[in-house]
Scaffold this motif. Structure first.
Motif, PDB file in Angstrom:
ATOM      1  N   ALA A 152      85.849  27.367  36.024  1.00 40.36           N
ATOM      2  CA  ALA A 152      87.224  27.559  35.549  1.00 40.36           C
ATOM      3  C   ALA A 152      87.818  28.830  36.140  1.00 40.36           C
ATOM      4  CB  ALA A 152      87.248  27.613  34.023  1.00 40.36           C
ATOM      5  N   GLU A 153      87.010  29.875  36.277  1.00 34.79           N
ATOM      6  CA  GLU A 153      87.500  31.122  36.867  1.00 34.79           C
ATOM      7  C   GLU A 153      87.800  30.939  38.353  1.00 34.79           C
ATOM      8  OE1 GLU A 153      88.668  35.016  37.623  1.00 34.79           O
ATOM      9  OE2 GLU A 153      88.616  33.801  35.785  1.00 34.79           O
ATOM     10  N   ASN A 155      88.601  28.133  39.758  1.00 31.13           N
ATOM     11  CA  ASN A 155      89.783  27.281  39.790  1.00 31.13           C
ATOM     12  C   ASN A 155      91.053  28.109  39.614  1.00 31.13           C
ATOM     13  OD1 ASN A 155      90.940  24.524  39.808  1.00 31.13           O
ATOM     14  ND2 ASN A 155      91.486  24.987  37.685  1.00 31.13           N
ATOM     15  N   ARG A 156      90.968  29.137  38.765  1.00 30.51           N
ATOM     16  CA  ARG A 156      92.139  29.983  38.483  1.00 30.51           C
ATOM     17  C   ARG A 156      92.561  30.772  39.718  1.00 30.51           C
ATOM     18  NH1 ARG A 156      93.344  35.058  37.273  1.00 30.51           N
ATOM     19  NH2 ARG A 156      91.172  35.736  37.455  1.00 30.51           N
TER      20      ARG A 156
END
Length: 263
Positions: A152-153, A155-156
């Motif tokens: 998720a990080e 992806n950010r």
């Protein structure tokens, strides 16, 4: 598909199904020595291995075959979204004809991260006596919270410079490679992804190399190998090492592989 390995140049494209896959072959051919087939991580390609394939061939005397899966590197693009069982599909639909096409006679499958999952599924589902040993670098057999958090990080920050860095390896495939990987792992249904049943079918000696600072997986992944694989399991748990042992601790990783192959 080319069935004659002698026709393969040291680098090029090989046709498997409807895709052209970019590959490199380092060292002796399958008629002269065992072959180590490298299967890359979720954002990997031929070039992300850096000089590891060359060092591996030199250290072991084996031939080394490394390729980019469809949708990665210089290989053919793939359709998005990827199916959530994309690793199993690679193991069942691509790896068998690929091994035949390169004239694989005997040797080792070596997979990193997603590539380790693919190699495990192949060994678990196919009684391929040509595969004598299995080497897994930071593999996954089920999803974990730390993995979801790390992805998720990434992806950010994808649009914040990471895309340009990855483009050096993937070119026009960069969005295909990233979105196919990140969107699968972050899909709510992927929280239940688990391939331990396939791992239970692995019956060849197995080496697991994992960093103690791996941000994508815990010791639970190693314990799964010990619990399910019926053959001897060797573990190298490396200090000062994250998710990429072949980059973070290349010498220690090569030493572990060499010792394992000699045992």
């Amino acid at each position: 598909m080319r069935a004659d390995a002698a026709a393969l140049s040291p680098e090029g494209l090989i046709t498997i199904g409807d895709a052209e896959l970019h590959y490199r072959w380092i060292g002796p051919g399958p008629e002269d020595a065992p072959t180590i087939v490298l299967l890359h991580e979720g954002l990997g390609a031929v070039t992300t291995w850096r000089d590891f394939p060359d060092r591996l061939a030199e250290a072991t005397g084996h031939g080394v075959f490394v390729y980019s899966r469809q949708g990665y590197g210089k290989s053919s693009p793939c359709a998005l979204p990827r199916p959530l069982d994309y690793m199993t599909r690679e193991a069942v639909e691509v790896v068998p004809p690929l091994l035949d096409a390169i004239g694989f006679r005997r040797g080792v499958l070596l997979g990193h991260s997603d590539g380790g999952s693919i190699a495990s599924v192949y060994c678990g589902r196919f009684d391929d006596t040509r595969v004598e040993k299995l080497i897994l670098l930071a593999p996954h057999f089920f999803n974990e919270d730390c993995c979801v958090t790390s992805i998720a990080e990434i992806n950010r920050i994808y649009g914040d410079g990471l895309r340009e860095k990855l483009k050096r390896h993937h070119g026009d495939n960069v969005d295909c490679a990233f979105r196919g990987w990140a969107d699968s792992w972050l899909h709510p249904d992927f929280l239940n992804w688990n391939i331990e049943a396939d791992l239970a079918g692995v019956s060849v000696p197995t080496l697991v190399v994992q960093g103690k600072d791996d941000e994508y997986g815990t010791l639970a992944q190693i314990e799964a190998v010990r619990r399910h694989v019926s053959a001897p399991v060797t573990v190298a748990h490396l200090d000062d090492c994250g998710h990429s042992p072949f980059r973070d601790r290349s010498n220690a990783t090569l030493d572990a592989i060499f010792s394992f192959l000699q045992s």
